[in-house]
Write a protein that holds these residues in place. Sequence first.
Motif, PDB file in Angstrom:
ATOM      1  N   ASP A   1       0.810  -1.216   0.000  1.00 18.72           N
ATOM      2  CA  ASP A   1       0.000   0.000   0.000  1.00 18.72           C
ATOM      3  C   ASP A   1       0.846   1.268   0.000  1.00 18.72           C
ATOM      4  O   ASP A   1       0.371   2.332  -0.437  1.00 18.72           O
ATOM      5  CB  ASP A   1      -0.954   0.007   1.202  1.00 18.72           C
ATOM      6  N   ILE A   2       2.094   1.187   0.469  1.00 19.15           N
ATOM      7  CA  ILE A   2       2.929   2.391   0.496  1.00 19.15           C
ATOM      8  C   ILE A   2       4.174   2.250  -0.380  1.00 19.15           C
ATOM      9  O   ILE A   2       5.017   3.152  -0.402  1.00 19.15           O
ATOM     10  CB  ILE A   2       3.350   2.758   1.938  1.00 19.15           C
ATOM     11  N   ALA A   3       4.314   1.116  -1.076  1.00 17.55           N
ATOM     12  CA  ALA A   3       5.459   0.950  -1.974  1.00 17.55           C
ATOM     13  C   ALA A   3       5.321   1.901  -3.167  1.00 17.55           C
ATOM     14  O   ALA A   3       4.254   2.017  -3.770  1.00 17.55           O
ATOM     15  CB  ALA A   3       5.545  -0.490  -2.454  1.00 17.55           C
ATOM     16  N   ALA A   4       6.410   2.597  -3.489  1.00 16.81           N
ATOM     17  CA  ALA A   4       6.402   3.573  -4.589  1.00 16.81           C
ATOM     18  C   ALA A   4       7.060   2.950  -5.810  1.00 16.81           C
ATOM     19  O   ALA A   4       8.231   2.572  -5.774  1.00 16.81           O
ATOM     20  CB  ALA A   4       7.146   4.845  -4.171  1.00 16.81           C
ATOM     21  N   TYR A   5       6.307   2.852  -6.898  1.00 12.06           N
ATOM     22  CA  TYR A   5       6.821   2.260  -8.135  1.00 12.06           C
ATOM     23  C   TYR A   5       7.071   3.383  -9.130  1.00 12.06           C
ATOM     24  O   TYR A   5       6.183   3.817  -9.859  1.00 12.06           O
ATOM     25  CB  TYR A   5       5.826   1.247  -8.691  1.00 12.06           C
ATOM     26  N   ASP A   6       8.306   3.864  -9.133  1.00 10.66           N
ATOM     27  CA  ASP A   6       8.701   4.989  -9.966  1.00 10.66           C
ATOM     28  C   ASP A   6       9.831   4.521 -10.878  1.00 10.66           C
ATOM     29  O   ASP A   6      10.857   4.015 -10.402  1.00 10.66           O
ATOM     30  CB  ASP A   6       9.163   6.150  -9.069  1.00 10.66           C
ATOM     31  N   ARG A   7       9.673   4.706 -12.178  1.00 10.74           N
ATOM     32  CA  ARG A   7      10.684   4.239 -13.122  1.00 10.74           C
ATOM     33  C   ARG A   7      12.046   4.881 -12.860  1.00 10.74           C
ATOM     34  O   ARG A   7      13.090   4.235 -13.011  1.00 10.74           O
ATOM     35  CB  ARG A   7      10.229   4.534 -14.551  1.00 10.74           C
ATOM     36  N   ALA A   8      12.047   6.131 -12.416  1.00 13.33           N
ATOM     37  CA  ALA A   8      13.319   6.808 -12.128  1.00 13.33           C
ATOM     38  C   ALA A   8      14.042   6.136 -10.964  1.00 13.33           C
ATOM     39  O   ALA A   8      15.279   6.067 -10.945  1.00 13.33           O
ATOM     40  CB  ALA A   8      13.077   8.281 -11.811  1.00 13.33           C
ATOM     41  N   PHE A   9      13.287   5.620  -9.977  1.00 10.05           N
ATOM     42  CA  PHE A   9      13.903   4.904  -8.862  1.00 10.05           C
ATOM     43  C   PHE A   9      14.630   3.658  -9.366  1.00 10.05           C
ATOM     44  O   PHE A   9      15.762   3.373  -8.963  1.00 10.05           O
ATOM     45  CB  PHE A   9      12.854   4.497  -7.834  1.00 10.05           C
ATOM     46  N   ASN A  10      13.965   2.901 -10.232  1.00  9.64           N
ATOM     47  CA  ASN A  10      14.571   1.671 -10.747  1.00  9.64           C
ATOM     48  C   ASN A  10      15.815   1.992 -11.578  1.00  9.64           C
ATOM     49  O   ASN A  10      16.842   1.297 -11.485  1.00  9.64           O
ATOM     50  CB  ASN A  10      13.564   0.901 -11.588  1.00  9.64           C
ATOM     51  N   GLU A  11      15.743   3.054 -12.375  1.00 15.29           N
ATOM     52  CA  GLU A  11      16.910   3.433 -13.175  1.00 15.29           C
ATOM     53  C   GLU A  11      18.081   3.815 -12.273  1.00 15.29           C
ATOM     54  O   GLU A  11      19.235   3.461 -12.548  1.00 15.29           O
ATOM     55  CB  GLU A  11      16.534   4.594 -14.100  1.00 15.29           C
ATOM     56  N   GLY A  12      17.793   4.542 -11.189  1.00 13.39           N
ATOM     57  CA  GLY A  12      18.849   4.898 -10.251  1.00 13.39           C
ATOM     58  C   GLY A  12      19.428   3.689  -9.545  1.00 13.39           C
ATOM     59  O   GLY A  12      20.641   3.618  -9.289  1.00 13.39           O
ATOM     60  N   TYR A  13      18.588   2.718  -9.226  1.00 12.71           N
ATOM     61  CA  TYR A  13      19.024   1.469  -8.577  1.00 12.71           C
ATOM     62  C   TYR A  13      19.979   0.700  -9.483  1.00 12.71           C
ATOM     63  O   TYR A  13      21.047   0.258  -9.046  1.00 12.71           O
ATOM     64  CB  TYR A  13      17.776   0.654  -8.268  1.00 12.71           C
ATOM     65  N   GLN A  14      19.612   0.561 -10.753  1.00 10.61           N
ATOM     66  CA  GLN A  14      20.472  -0.145 -11.699  1.00 10.61           C
ATOM     67  C   GLN A  14      21.778   0.627 -11.918  1.00 10.61           C
ATOM     68  O   GLN A  14      22.856   0.020 -11.986  1.00 10.61           O
ATOM     69  CB  GLN A  14      19.740  -0.335 -13.040  1.00 10.61           C
ATOM     70  N   ARG A  15      21.679   1.944 -12.015  1.00 10.86           N
ATOM     71  CA  ARG A  15      22.868   2.768 -12.246  1.00 10.86           C
ATOM     72  C   ARG A  15      23.845   2.665 -11.071  1.00 10.86           C
ATOM     73  O   ARG A  15      25.056   2.506 -11.248  1.00 10.86           O
ATOM     74  CB  ARG A  15      22.458   4.219 -12.459  1.00 10.86           C
ATOM     75  N   ALA A  16      23.331   2.752  -9.843  1.00 12.74           N
ATOM     76  CA  ALA A  16      24.199   2.687  -8.677  1.00 12.74           C
ATOM     77  C   ALA A  16      24.881   1.324  -8.574  1.00 12.74           C
ATOM     78  O   ALA A  16      26.078   1.239  -8.265  1.00 12.74           O
ATOM     79  CB  ALA A  16      23.401   2.983  -7.410  1.00 12.74           C
ATOM     80  N   ASN A  17      24.133   0.249  -8.855  1.00  9.87           N
ATOM     81  CA  ASN A  17      24.747  -1.079  -8.823  1.00  9.87           C
ATOM     82  C   ASN A  17      25.820  -1.221  -9.895  1.00  9.87           C
ATOM     83  O   ASN A  17      26.856  -1.857  -9.678  1.00  9.87           O
ATOM     84  CB  ASN A  17      23.670  -2.156  -8.971  1.00  9.87           C
ATOM     85  N   ARG A  18      25.584  -0.623 -11.059  1.00  5.82           N
ATOM     86  CA  ARG A  18      26.586  -0.650 -12.122  1.00  5.82           C
ATOM     87  C   ARG A  18      27.838   0.111 -11.684  1.00  5.82           C
ATOM     88  O   ARG A  18      28.966  -0.333 -11.928  1.00  5.82           O
ATOM     89  CB  ARG A  18      25.990  -0.045 -13.402  1.00  5.82           C
ATOM     90  N   ARG A  19      27.655   1.238 -11.010  1.00  5.88           N
ATOM     91  CA  ARG A  19      28.803   2.015 -10.547  1.00  5.88           C
ATOM     92  C   ARG A  19      29.566   1.277  -9.446  1.00  5.88           C
ATOM     93  O   ARG A  19      30.806   1.319  -9.402  1.00  5.88           O
ATOM     94  CB  ARG A  19      28.322   3.381 -10.060  1.00  5.88           C
ATOM     95  N   PHE A  20      28.836   0.620  -8.543  1.00  6.21           N
ATOM     96  CA  PHE A  20      29.501  -0.219  -7.543  1.00  6.21           C
ATOM     97  C   PHE A  20      30.386  -1.253  -8.242  1.00  6.21           C
ATOM     98  O   PHE A  20      31.547  -1.467  -7.870  1.00  6.21           O
ATOM     99  CB  PHE A  20      28.471  -0.933  -6.667  1.00  6.21           C
ATOM    100  N   ALA A  21      29.814  -1.932  -9.247  1.00  3.27           N
ATOM    101  CA  ALA A  21      30.539  -3.008  -9.933  1.00  3.27           C
ATOM    102  C   ALA A  21      31.783  -2.473 -10.639  1.00  3.27           C
ATOM    103  O   ALA A  21      32.868  -3.071 -10.554  1.00  3.27           O
ATOM    104  CB  ALA A  21      29.615  -3.695 -10.935  1.00  3.27           C
TER     105      ALA A  21
END
Length: 466
Positions: free
Chosen positions: A96-116
């Motif tokens: 009920d309070i989970a936010a599904y925002d495409r920009a969030f997912n893009e940032g998540y993938q980007r940060a993991n790529r930068r970690f790697a």
Amino acid sequence: MTRLIVVSNRVNPPTGAGEESVGGLAMALAAALREYSGLWFGWSGQSTPTFTGQLSMQKIEGVTAATIDLEESDVEEYYNGYANKTLWPLFHYRTDIAAYDRAFNEGYQRANRRFAETLRPLIEPDDLIWIHDYHLIPLARELRRLGLKNRMGFFLHVPWPAYQVFVTLPGHRQLVESMFDYDLVGFQTEDYRQAFEEYVLSEAGGEKVGDDLFKAFGRSVRVGAFPIGIDAPDFARLIKTNRARRMRDLMTACTVFRHLIVGVDRLDYSKGLEERFTGFERFLAADPDMRREVLMLQIAPVSRESVEAYQEIRARLDAISGRINGEYADVDWAPFRYVNKNYRRDELAGIYGAARIGLVTPLRDGMNLVAKEFVASQNPEDPGVLILSRFAGAARQMKEALLVNPNSPDEIADAIRRGLAMDKPERIRRWSALFDNVQREDVTAWRDAFVDALKGVEERRTALAS
């Protein structure tokens, strides 16, 4: 020589001074890193206007720590966004309070790529890679894309939700597919492992090969349950420290009340604090003779203050705690203390040791180590009673606690009443069984079980292929 590389969102090795402030998980991982001459890699907690990938390296108490600063947009989209506004509520059944925002997912993938990309040059061919928690699920996929062939394991510290809940996540299939780039995936309990299995078989069209090996997306992964524990020997040391004794004496010196009820949780909507407060309120309403006999102390350090849901839960808890004291306090006594600050682990050990009841009632929790620390802090000759949510991962191991439905304030009130009335022989019997489990299945056993399983993955796959 094989090294162990630990990767987590934040890096928190012990500093030597003030170790009592460092959690048992950090102590156990630091010990493993010293044993394997390893490296701990993650985010520094600091932000920078533009990501540079610059590493900060330091050696702390024999542990090499490597950290990077994240770009401000990464912090907002990866950490505050996808990790804490999307995955955290979803994994705790709060769709009920989970936010599904495409920009969030893009940032998540980007940060993991930068970690790697930053981590990759630090890894040697024989290193074992151990990645932690929901912030970094896609990290193995990003490392594989960079050509890494090392054995990699992932451990999820929070619950894995039921199939029907998980499929509400946009892109759920891609997230699970990235988990098949690991060699080993670990969960806190068998229930969470089974929920993952149901998804793989029902949604991903996968198959089960043997007891713990799954095939899907053209790859295979070993899956297991590895329940985490506390550092039992270290906690036994903590409860004997001067600081712990002073805190215990402070809590028992007050003559206004006879029995202390304690809860310790990060301020979070998953912890069931509203229901817990209301349960204590109903106990006071139904048991007027006990009102001046008990004090409830709730310690709830504030976290993630920039997330709206956390601001809202704090406001509601402030209102309920004020209502309880407004209704039941007197000029010389108040039944409820609600504190939003951090305490050292040795201080908490003293508080736990003074308590007649430990209230650990999350609505959903991966494990919950407070329950185990409460048990480890008790006087064997006169122990307190643990009241535990049946939806905490710890409930699978700690069946001798008073298990409750945390959604029911009435059930919580009944358990408080029962715990206060419990005679000493029953308290000792229940505590003895709980303490035995805390000692046997401690954080060192958890760490060794996971690392040994990861080390054995290659041999197992070779044997399976033949």
